[in-house]
Scaffold this motif. Structure first.
Motif, mmCIF file in Angstrom:
data_model
loop_
_atom_site.group_PDB
_atom_site.id
_atom_site.type_symbol
_atom_site.label_atom_id
_atom_site.label_comp_id
_atom_site.label_asym_id
_atom_site.label_seq_id
_atom_site.Cartn_x
_atom_site.Cartn_y
_atom_site.Cartn_z
ATOM 1 N N MET A 176 -43.045 15.885 -28.731
ATOM 2 C CA MET A 176 -43.701 14.388 -29.636
ATOM 3 C C MET A 176 -44.232 13.059 -29.038
ATOM 4 S SD MET A 176 -40.887 14.901 -32.090
ATOM 5 C CE MET A 176 -41.934 16.465 -32.300
ATOM 6 N N THR A 177 -45.161 13.564 -28.115
ATOM 7 C CA THR A 177 -45.939 13.366 -27.578
ATOM 8 C C THR A 177 -47.063 13.902 -28.306
ATOM 9 O OG1 THR A 177 -45.574 14.464 -24.989
ATOM 10 C CG2 THR A 177 -44.788 12.315 -25.834
ATOM 11 N N ARG A 178 -47.747 15.191 -28.128
ATOM 12 C CA ARG A 178 -48.874 15.188 -28.552
ATOM 13 C C ARG A 178 -48.975 15.593 -29.800
ATOM 14 N NH1 ARG A 178 -51.115 18.832 -25.378
ATOM 15 N NH2 ARG A 178 -53.031 18.901 -26.715
ATOM 16 N N PHE A 179 -47.814 16.118 -31.071
ATOM 17 C CA PHE A 179 -47.795 15.293 -32.607
ATOM 18 C C PHE A 179 -47.293 14.989 -33.306
ATOM 19 C CE2 PHE A 179 -48.536 20.022 -30.522
ATOM 20 C CZ PHE A 179 -49.438 20.237 -30.900
ATOM 21 N N THR A 180 -47.253 14.196 -34.287
ATOM 22 C CA THR A 180 -46.666 13.223 -34.497
ATOM 23 C C THR A 180 -45.369 13.898 -35.880
ATOM 24 O OG1 THR A 180 -48.001 13.390 -37.065
ATOM 25 C CG2 THR A 180 -48.433 12.195 -35.185
ATOM 26 N N PRO A 181 -43.517 13.440 -35.964
ATOM 27 C CA PRO A 181 -43.119 14.036 -36.599
ATOM 28 C C PRO A 181 -43.847 14.767 -37.526
ATOM 29 C CG PRO A 181 -42.830 12.014 -35.505
ATOM 30 C CD PRO A 181 -43.768 12.221 -35.267
ATOM 31 N N ARG A 182 -44.541 14.232 -39.016
ATOM 32 C CA ARG A 182 -45.613 14.851 -40.311
ATOM 33 C C ARG A 182 -46.110 16.072 -40.019
ATOM 34 N NH1 ARG A 182 -45.364 13.426 -45.145
ATOM 35 N NH2 ARG A 182 -47.662 14.919 -46.384
ATOM 36 N N GLN A 183 -46.422 15.870 -38.185
ATOM 37 C CA GLN A 183 -47.109 17.674 -38.119
ATOM 38 C C GLN A 183 -46.338 17.846 -37.881
ATOM 39 O OE1 GLN A 183 -49.590 15.254 -35.502
ATOM 40 N NE2 GLN A 183 -51.436 15.938 -36.804
ATOM 41 N N PHE A 184 -45.171 18.014 -37.215
ATOM 42 C CA PHE A 184 -44.462 18.803 -36.367
ATOM 43 C C PHE A 184 -43.457 19.795 -38.137
ATOM 44 C CE2 PHE A 184 -39.443 20.235 -35.003
ATOM 45 C CZ PHE A 184 -40.514 21.048 -34.026
#
Length: 468
Positions: free
Chosen positions: A317-325
């Protein structure tokens, strides 16, 4: 005079890419699958025609024409959804590449797309068998090739519009055409070979002009935008550079539970083939096996989607946005579903030819509707899973919602298929279910947006649950 600098640059970029070897491996792997399917089609052509005659209750003379019409529509459906590249306009603009050369080069590149070429090899096998049965001449063969090119231009035009509603409308029309053709094959239009060639040439010219014009509009919009990209055209998914996909593979290969889950999934396929051999006459068993095999990773991992990575959820969650995940999970489950479905379809083709297309049909339904359904229910799993523990006799993360998710994902397609099968036959049931899946695919951006917002709201709560 057209300067093909764009194609020359793309060729050098491809060969100098560190992932060049991986691309070649993927091409060879899927090429081998296509060749196996082509050989199987040649050997089982008479069986396929007899099956269509028995299901649709039509004259065997009409079967080749029916297949050619469905082939053309299915080709367009696949091309609309197959990922396509989009040029880095600002980069080529700084190199003073003329817009006309860029557009022509881009259209040529899309036409020679690896997935389009593999699809063409399979389609040529089917079309050649139909052409031989119908005794068609060179005019019709050239006309079929022009139809293939026309479908490519339509898919480019649809991509350039970047409008989900237009895509949904096109898919809906094509679904209706498939059902009408399968239901009323005797009403198919018949024309002379020369007339067909002229119609194909005219429609190709129209859609080529439309796609070229729409590319001009989109290129101008992108070049005028401040960011240099609309964000709507990043459909060329480089799986070998995607850090989330690399993390997914590393997680599967380096942990006991994930490795055990993968091995169980691979062993389930021959087990289902054995059971399907025992109950080969049961349509319900074939449907159930097709749903399970095409959605193995969706059901096995999707129900634990956040708990699966609970030990490093904060890092994600710190490296990627929720949408990217969420987008990554959609891609991962989609590609694993396609791979398992193709493997199972090939196995069924050599054992139960009449059920060979079922896994692909339910694959479309799974990636259209079951992926967002399973991910949404995954928010209810708040127990962190220890991936270092073995999968055997390990019920960590298992709860009532897992059972609800499994039944909720499997029962609706079974009921829909049973209703369509009892009223319209096997082919119409498969087309109808595949059409529903394609319609769900057109809503994918909507599902991703809603699930991303939900993850944004609940990520802190989930993080606290996995720490406790």
């Amino acid at each position: 005079m057209i300067d093909l600098f764009y194609l020359k640059h793309r060729r050098k970029e491809f060969f100098r890419n560190p992932s060049f070897g991986a691309y070649i491996f993927v091409g060879v792997f899927f090429g081998a699958m296509v060749l196996m399917m082509s050989v199987g089609l040649n050997n089982g052509w008479d069986v396929i025609k007899r099956f269509i005659v028995s299901q649709l209750e039509i004259d065997s003379i009409q079967v080749p024409s029916l297949i050619l019409w469905l082939l053309a529509i299915s080709d367009l459906l696949f091309k609309i959804f197959i990922p396509k590249p989009f040029p880095k306009l600002f980069y080529y603009h700084t190199l003073n590449v003329r817009p006309r050369d860029l557009k022509v080069g881009y259209l040529i590149e899309v036409t020679l797309n690896l997935w389009f070429v593999l699809l063409l090899v399979l389609e040529v096998t089917v079309a050649s068998l139909c052409v031989t049965d119908l005794g068609l001449g060179m005019e019709s063969i050239v006309g079929l090739l022009l139809i293939w090119l026309m479908n490519t231009m339509i898919s480019v035009f649809n991509l350039s519009l970047a409008n989900t509603k237009v895509t949904a409308a096109i898919v809906l029309v094509l679904m209706c055409l498939q059902l009408l053709i399968a239901s009323f094959p005797e009403s198919l239009p018949v024309t002379s070979e020369l007339t067909f060639l002229l119609i194909a040439l005219g429609t190709l010219g129209v859609f080529s002009a439309l796609s070229y014009r729409q590319l001009s509009v989109i290129f101008e919009q992108v070049l005028k935008s401040e960011k240099g990209s609309t964000g709507e055209f990043t459909t060329n998914l480089d799986l070998f550079k995607d850090p989330l996909m690399q993390l997914e593979v590393a997680t599967i290969m380096r942990n006991k539970r994930t490795r055990g889950t993968l091995l169980m999934n691979l062993l389930i396929i021959p087990y289902f083939l054995f059971l399907n051999n025992v109950t080969s006459e049961s349509q319900s068993y074939q449907v159930m096996f097709s749903i399970l095999v095409s959605g193995l990773f969706i059901f096995q991992m999707g129900t634990y989607i956040f708990a699966w990575e609970g030990s490093f959820f904060d890092l994600l969650m710190t490296r990627f946005t929720p949408r990217q995940f969420i987008e990554h999970k959609f891609r991962f489950f989609t590609y694993t579903s396609i791979i398992f479905s193709i493997i199972f379809s090939i196995c069924l083709f050599f054992t139960h030819r009449t059920a060979a297309l079922m896994p692909l049909t339910f694959c479309l339904f799974n990636i259209g509707w079951n992926i967002p359904f399973v991910i949404n229910n995954g928010f209810s799993n708040k127990e962190k899973i220890d991936l270092n523990r073995s999968v055997f006799m390990n019920y960590q993360g298992f709860n009532g919602m897992v059972i609800v998710t499994m039944f909720g994902a499997m029962i609706p397609p079974i009921i829909i298929h049973a209703i369509l099968f009892s009223n319209f036959g096997a082919i119409s049931a498969s087309l109808g279910l595949a059409g529903l899946g394609l319609f769900g695919l057109t809503l994918r951006s909507v599902f991703i947006s809603k699930l991303s917002k939900k993850l944004e709201c609940k990520k802190h709560y989930l993080s606290a649950c996995y720490k406790s």
